[in-house]
Write a protein that holds these residues in place. Structure first.
Motif: not given
Length: 728
Positions: A128-151
């Motif tokens: 459970n917690y390693v899956r959560t770690g992977g999912a949290a990292a994905r969310i942060m990576l997507v958010q970083a891209a969205a911030n760069a694109w301003n979307v």
């Protein structure tokens, strides 16, 4: 980074050593690297940013997944990486792994959780917690891209390490946004995927550690090399509980390469030299006088008598009870009884115990193969006399663990030796003889099984009395529950998710008369399920014969649904109920252990009192299957363990010491003795079970029941080499 918690050495040692006994520490896990992450990006050794504690992304899109559990050949490293990668939605071909150190884990408030690897818990209790770690990292990576694109991030998706903006079609790789992602706060809400949608987890992917092993690049504890390193060979008193009385170091001090002769603790001495062989030769020549103590009078015969007395003792710890067994047996139309005996067995991993230690008054480091990095760290701090913050342990791959490397005696010895040579790295390596005669052995037990039938041949009562050793009493007495050892009842419990007894019998009593000889017991792969399955499943088979019923049909009358399902699956695949080849006989067995339901059907022939095991079909319902092919390999490999133990595994005691010193006296199965194994992996997706140990337990009883079918003889004492049947 946050500062290291100010831990008391003693309290940390006690809690961590309990975890080393295969029992999890109570941890509060956080998926942020630490509270200060927004102010400073945490970087890996090459400078790549850490997205969270589990994931590092390099500029070339390499994904580094941190693995807290130990890899000892069971595939845990690959399985955990699959779970993280699944939620991360990364490119599996670019995944690599690394082990954080337990010192880092403590410094970061145990962000990686429990470092103990045992009890087939490596994946199931961390999924459970390693899956959560992977999912949290994905969310942060997507958010970083969205911030760069301003979307909005909701307009973006991730797959195969690429983030895509749906409306514009813009794409960017994880490596290009990793730096920005690492500066973001971790998400508070982290939903996980439905396992039915998995594309990386749940797949039979090749193991990540295989290529390096094939070319000899993998580093095990025994492979560690450090500049200026010296080597140590150790010898402890051969009698358990004995001590060093005196030794003459001057007698070997002039031998080639010898640097020092040291007392390690009250019970051992070591020679340090410029090569291990020179250290060993000097140790062989070292005059030592032992104070062997009172246990020198202990033998296999005295232990057997000690345990025999427990079979009829008035006092016993109750593990499972229903109805009134005493009254039911007294009124039974037919009573059947059998008495069993199971011996001590050695772990004997191919890599003997070893550890390399470097001590200075300011810091102590250890490099070793360990199943519990935190317990090893605690032992290092305790033995060095330094605070936990001044110590660390570097985990390597394990050349076999099987429960033995959850203990820390060899770590303590290495640190004790290095402490006497400050500033010099010292590698301690046990000889095979030392490893085999100073083990923590599979516990020795005897068992009396008593069953009662009514006039209609219904099984109405079963009393199972186990007399023998408690593992927890040997290595973690604080974990006893009102004096009782719950580990004794593995596979026999009233209920629960770990190892419930499979049969519905109206009057049932399973109890344990604890008898602890001087020979120390420990967790041995499969632990108590191994002999418990033999006792229960061979006796159930005998009961079926007593009332003239088919062993499968008899079991199915009483088995609970999940137990029955896996047994029926292996019987069907094995062709049970159809004629076997000429001279071949079949036997069945099932049990629940380590959270999984397992069963086996064996095909055996016996010619001129020689046993040939031709085929075993093994099945497991482990709930979720992270890597089905690896689970199948675990089933197959576990049968080597179970069959070796049944055929040959026995450590005997004479003069308070173990008699078997090497593989000439402690035999294991050869390749030509191994049967064809067919594995059924049948996860139902309803729970998380273990896979490393459960199926070991059903190998022996399935074969023993086939032998009984072939010969009419029930074997109640092990190993088989001590009977008039031998392996062909």
């Amino acid at each position: 980074m946050t500062s290291m918690p100010d831990l008391n050495r003693r309290s940390f040692f006690v809690s961590s050593s309990a975890a080393g006994a295969g029992l999890a520490l109570g941890l509060t896990l956080s998926f942020a690297p630490d509270a200060a992450r927004a102010a400073e990006v945490i970087r890996d050794t090459d400078g790549s940013p850490e997205i969270d504690a589990w994931v590092v992304i390099r500029p070339d899109d390499t994904v580094v997944i941190r693995i807290a559990r130990s890899e000892m050949g069971q595939g845990t490293m690959t399985g955990l990486a699959q779970l993280v990668a699944e939620e991360l939605d990364c490119d599996w071909s670019k995944v690599t792994t690394e082990f954080p150190t337990p010192g880092e884990n403590v410094a970061r408030k145990r962000v990686w959780g429990d470092f103990a690897t045992g009890g087939s818990r490596g994946i199931r209790t961390s999924q459970n917690y390693v899956r959560t770690g992977g999912a949290a990292a994905r969310i942060m990576l997507v958010q970083a891209a969205a911030n760069a694109w301003n979307v909005p991030a909701s307009e973006c998706s991730a797959a195969n390490s690429i983030i895509t903006h749906g409306a514009s079609g813009r794409k960017i790789s994880y490596g290009k946004v990793a730096e920005a992602a690492a500066k973001l706060d971790p998400p508070k809400d982290v939903p996980l995927k439905d396992p039915k949608t998995w594309t990386i987890a749940g797949q039979p992917l090749k193991r990540l550690d295989t290529p390096d092993k094939l070319v000899g690049k993998t580093v095990f504890g025994i492979d560690i090399r450090k500049p200026g390193m010296l080597y140590a060979a150790v010898r402890a008193c051969p009698v358990f509980g004995g001590k060093v009385q005196s030794f003459d170091g001057a007698a070997v001090s002039d031998m080639p390469g010898v640097k020092r002769v040291v007392k390690v603790n009250d019970a051992a001495v070591a020679v340090v030299a410029d090569s291990w062989w020179r250290a060993k030769k000097a140790l062989d020549a070292l005059p030592v006088v032992w104070d062997e103590g009172p246990n020198v009078k202990v033998s296999s015969a005295t232990i057997a008598q000690f345990l025999k007395e427990g079979l009829d003792a008035d006092q016993a710890f109750v593990g499972n009870k229903a109805g009134d067994v005493k009254s039911a047996l007294a009124g039974a139309a037919k009573v059947v009884q059998a008495v069993y005996a199971y011996p001590y067995q050695s772990h004997s991993p191919m890599e003997p115990m070893n550890a390399t230690a470097l001590y200075t008054p300011e810091h102590c480091e250890v490099w070793c193969s360990t199943q519990n990095g935190e317990a090893a760290l605690a032992a290092t701090a305790e033995e060095s006399g330094l605070s936990v913050r001044k110590c660390d342990v570097h985990k390597t791959f394990l050349g076999g663990g099987f429960g033995r490397r959850g203990q820390t005696d060899f770590v303590r010895q290495a640190v004790a030796i290095a402490k006497q040579m400050p500033g010099t790295p010292v590698k301690l390596l046990w000889s095979r003889e030392e490893d085999m005669t100073h083990d923590l052995y599979h516990p020795i037990t005897q068992c009396k099984m008593t069953a009662g039938f009514d006039a209609a041949k219904n099984l109405i009562a079963l009393h199972m009395r186990i007399s023998g050793q408690s593992i927890l009493a040997s290595i973690a007495p604080a974990r006893l529950e009102n004096g009782a050892d719950p580990v004794t009842f593995q596979g026999l419990s009233k209920g629960g998710a770990e190892g419930a007894f499979g049969y519905n019998i109206p009057n049932l009593l399973i109890d344990h008369a604890m008898r602890n000889p001087s020979v120390p017991a420990g967790f041995w792969r499969g632990v108590n399920t191994n002999h418990n399955a033999i006792y229960v499943e061979t006796f159930i088979d005998q009961l079926a014969n007593e009332v003239g019923e088919d062993p499968l049909a008899f079991r199915l009358k009483y088995l609970k649904p999940k137990h029955a399902a896996v047994l029926k699956a292996v019987a069907e695949k094995a062709g049970y109920g159809t004629p076997a080849p000429q001279g071949v006989y079949r036997g069945l067995a099932q049990i629940m252990g380590f959270g999984s339901y397992v069963a086996a059907c064996a095909e055996v022939s016996v010619v001129d009192k020689q046993v040939r095991i031709h085929r075993i079909v093994g099945g497991t319902n482990c709930g979720h299957a992270v890597n089905p092919e690896q689970i199948a390999r675990q089933v197959e490999g576990s049968f080597v363990f179970g069959l070796s133990a049944m055929l040959y595994g026995e450590c005997t005691v004479r003069g308070g010491r173990i008699e078997q010193r090497n593989f000439d006296a402690y035999q294991v199965m050869r390749i030509d003795e191994m049967p064809k194994v067919e594995a059924i992996v049948m996860p139902d997706g309803e729970f998380w079970g273990g896979v490393g140990e459960p199926t070991i337990a059903v190998a022996a009883p399935a074969v023993l029941n086939a032998i009984a079918a072939a010969t009419g003889k029930r074997i109640h004492s092990f190993p088989l080499k001590d009977s008039d049947l031998s392996a062909a």
